[in-house]
Design a protein around this motif. Structure first.
Motif, PDB file in Angstrom:
ATOM      1  N   MET A  92       0.516  -0.736   0.106  1.00 18.72           N
ATOM      2  CA  MET A  92       0.086  -0.341  -0.618  1.00 18.72           C
ATOM      3  C   MET A  92       0.620   1.306  -0.635  1.00 18.72           C
ATOM      4  O   MET A  92       0.603   2.350  -0.086  1.00 18.72           O
ATOM      5  N   ALA A 119       2.025   0.342  -5.709  1.00 16.26           N
ATOM      6  CA  ALA A 119       1.296   2.273  -5.096  1.00 16.26           C
ATOM      7  C   ALA A 119       1.936   3.106  -5.664  1.00 16.26           C
ATOM      8  O   ALA A 119       1.536   3.687  -5.990  1.00 16.26           O
ATOM      9  N   ILE A 173      -8.012   1.631  -1.117  1.00 13.24           N
ATOM     10  CA  ILE A 173      -7.055   0.940  -0.650  1.00 13.24           C
ATOM     11  C   ILE A 173      -7.972   0.016  -0.635  1.00 13.24           C
ATOM     12  O   ILE A 173      -8.851   0.081  -0.740  1.00 13.24           O
ATOM     13  N   VAL A 184      -2.864  -0.869  -3.961  1.00 16.35           N
ATOM     14  CA  VAL A 184      -4.568   0.811  -4.150  1.00 16.35           C
ATOM     15  C   VAL A 184      -4.335   0.671  -5.143  1.00 16.35           C
ATOM     16  O   VAL A 184      -4.025   0.321  -6.396  1.00 16.35           O
TER      17      VAL A 184
END
Length: 674
Positions: free
Chosen positions: A353, A371, A392, A414
């Motif tokens: 993330m 990410a 997310i 993400v």
């Protein structure tokens, strides 16, 4: 009096029996030869080892820092049923250290003994201190690692250890269901009135015991600095109460991997704890568990998340000048930006993330994690005044997130949400095979969160996806061979998986795989794939299929050349957790078969229509024949992707019926005197 005595005896008998059922049926440290007779449990006949008892206790108690910590104790007894069960004696105990202060965990005691029955006598082998190793994974995370000694088929071992921890926020969880069946799993906790925890219980196994009671306690708080109590003074005693809770599950089968499972961790019977608030005497409550607005605020200022978007302002726009030349429509701009990031940057990891390299370095190296790529996508969209937000989520193999409590360790991915006029687009630039407004199938794992000022939950559900697949086969038979032309129109996600396979292997390797599925007697020619590079569209696959023949009097024909499934994926006779397919299914197969001259139909499968649980799915097999042609239409439809455990038997039976029916043959017989 006789009646009264009888009543009293009966009452005492059942009372004692009830008490006996509420306690572990043996005492640790005491074994007899009879204990070694325990065999494979009837509820898990494939077991290699059996946990006879697993008991844990966690208590929040004063520590040496002027506040509270907790003590965790575990005792376990295991029987090795065969040589494949010795791995049950391997243990890893994680130990954590704070990154910001002196808080830590310590393993204070590890004691283990292996018992073997030799010539009717029990021998003991102790676990020695020099057999316990410490692996330093990082500054903040160590592992105590060891294996129980002298294990073999028939061994019983016992292990106990104690951990002292300062980390009240991450109160030790308890897993009832593991890799081996367990006859008795018990967990007890004691929490002072000052701490409020959220209890997160999951799994499909019922509690044999679930009790709670409040008990008085006097806590001696040691002096020192302010500590966790917020006080600075000498030792003192704090009178209050504590809540004791106890859970027991009996006769627990091992958790086994099955077909169509997102993550076993979603269904493992366990209980977890999250500290919600602290209420010290004469003090205002202190909230601990943050809400979604606060979590969003923290993430958007994090140096490896939202801060990267702020830093990107001013230098990403110039990269888009040649990409967007002459484009004014915002949707088309979004398409061009998405394709630019997807096609020019390589994703090195799809399980984080947070950024791994930072957007400025990503632009230089052209590679980063999911990410990095999707935050760059968001930054570029925002530079064109397109409303875009991070989303997310947790991928299917990671396990499900909690929609009420923002438990951040459950999130590992993400993506981007782009809002243009009245339309919403979900984008993931980390996969080179994904089209615009498409997500990888593993993203469809339930609750996700859009990180806007007022964070919005969205639900990515497999039931929202429908894969339509149509296969058309035209087959003729001449004197030398059986020939067929096959065309399959795939659904989008099957198309994506084939694009990925072809990108990594080759188109030739893909068709070789198809040939292998038919067998070595078949040949495949005139292969072709439509729309392979058009990532917004599904693909179409074409090939000719042939197998030699020698003018036999009887021809056996498999009419379904591209079956729904070649074997039933549901092999277990029962299942305790849901079946989770990646999407809903609508699959049709059409056959047009020309009967060769001089032959007639001798045996023809019967047409049939069946349903799955009335409205959950259907299967039809419709076949017609005349003197020159056979036509077959078979269709499998599943109206949902997720099925509850109680639907498993009917789903397994449905798949079995479809596979058996599609395997039925057509028999042609040569006409005696045509």
């Amino acid at each position: 009096m006789k009646i009264n005595r009888l009543f009293l005896c009966t009452f005492l008998f059942f009372s004692l029996a009830s008490i006996a059922q509420d306690k572990l049926p043996f005492k640790f440290g005491k074994l007899s030869p009879a204990d070694f007779t325990q065999g494979v449990p009837a509820f898990d006949t494939g077991a290699h080892a059996l946990v006879l008892g697993d008991v844990g206790v966690s208590r929040i108690v004063p520590n040496f820092n002027g506040g509270f910590g907790y003590e965790f104790e575990r005792r376990i007894r295991v029987k090795i049923l065969d040589k494949n069960g010795v791995d049950a004696g391997k243990f890893l105990i994680p130990v954590y250290f704070s990154k910001t202060n002196d808080s830590k965990e310590e393993v204070k005691s590890i004691k283990g003994t292996t018992y073997n029955l030799d010539a009717g006598k029990i021998t003991e082998t102790k676990l020695e201190n020099n057999q316990v190793f410490t692996e330093k994974q990082s500054r903040n995370y160590h592992i105590k690692k060891f294996s129980m000694p002298a294990l073999k088929e028939g061994s019983i071992f016992e292990l106990s250890y104690r951990i002292e921890s300062d980390f009240l926020f991450e109160f030790r969880p308890w897993v009832f269901q593991g890799d081996y069946p367990c006859l008795w799993s018990e967990y007890e906790i004691e929490v002072p009135e000052y701490y409020d925890y959220v209890y997160l219980s999951q799994g499909f196994l019922p509690y044999h015991i679930s009790t709670k009671k409040e008990v008085p306690r006097a806590y001696k708080i040691r002096g020192g600095d302010a500590g966790t109590m917020g006080l600075k003074q000498n030792d003192f005693t704090l009178n209050g109460s504590a809540m004791q809770k106890r859970w027991v599950i009996k006769n627990i089968p091992s958790l086994k991997e099955e077909s169509f499972t997102t993550s076993l961790e979603n269904y493992r019977s366990k209980i977890e704890f999250q500290l919600s608030s602290i209420r010290y005497p004469n003090s205002n409550p202190i909230p601990i568990l943050e809400d979604w607005p606060k979590v969003t605020e923290n993430l958007m200022s994090h140096q490896n998340f939202g801060d990267q978007l702020k830093k990107a302002e001013g230098y990403v726009e110039e990269l888009l000048v040649p990409v967007l030349a002459g484009i004014t429509d915002p949707v088309e701009k979004a398409r061009r930006i998405y394709a630019y990031v997807r096609d020019n940057y390589t994703c090195t990891s799809r399980g984080s993330m947070y950024t791994s390299t930072g957007l400025k370095n990503l632009i230089k190296t052209k590679s980063g994690n999911v990410a990095d790529l999707n935050l760059l996508l968001i930054a570029m969209l925002k530079s064109q005044n397109i409303e875009a937000y991070p989303v997310i989520l947790s991928t299917r193999s990671q396990g499900q997130t909690h929609q009420i409590y923002p438990l951040m360790d459950r999130f590992n991915y993400v993506i981007c949400a782009a809002l243009i006029a009245e339309s919403e687009f979900l984008l993931d630039a980390s996969s080179p095979d994904l089209g615009f407004d498409k997500l990888d199938i593993r993203c469809y794992n339930g609750h996700a969160r859009v990180l806007m000022k007022d964070p919005v939950p969205i639900y990515l559900l497999a039931d929202s996806l429908l894969e339509r697949k149509v296969t058309m086969a035209t087959v003729i038979v001449d004197k030398d061979s059986l020939k067929g032309g096959i065309q399959t129109n795939f659904g989008y996600y099957e198309s994506q998986s084939r694009r990925e396979y072809i990108r990594e292997k080759s188109e030739n390797a893909y068709f070789e795989q198809i040939k292998t599925s038919y067998g070595t007697d078949y040949s495949i020619t005139r292969t072709h794939i439509d729309s392979l590079k058009k990532l917004d569209l599904p693909i179409k696959v074409y090939y000719d299929l042939a197998i030699g023949r020698e003018g036999e009097d009887i021809i056996y024909l498999d009419p379904v050349l591209v079956p729904f499934s070649r074997e039933n994926p549901f092999k277990s006779t029962s299942r305790m957790y849901p079946v989770e397919m990646p999407y809903r299914i609508d699959e049709t197969y059409l056959l047009n078969f020309e009967i060769p001259e001089g032959y007639k139909v001798d045996e023809l499968p019967k047409s049939v229509k069946v349903s799955l649980n009335e409205s959950d799915g259907s299967f039809e097999y419709i076949i017609n024949a005349d003197a020159s042609r056979i036509k077959l239409r078979t269709r499998v439809s599943l109206a949902k992707a997720s099925f509850n455990p109680e639907d498993y038997d009917s789903l397994r039976e449905f798949f079995g019926f479809v596979i058996k029916k599609q395997a039925e043959q057509i028999v042609l017989k040569k006409i005696a005197n045509p």
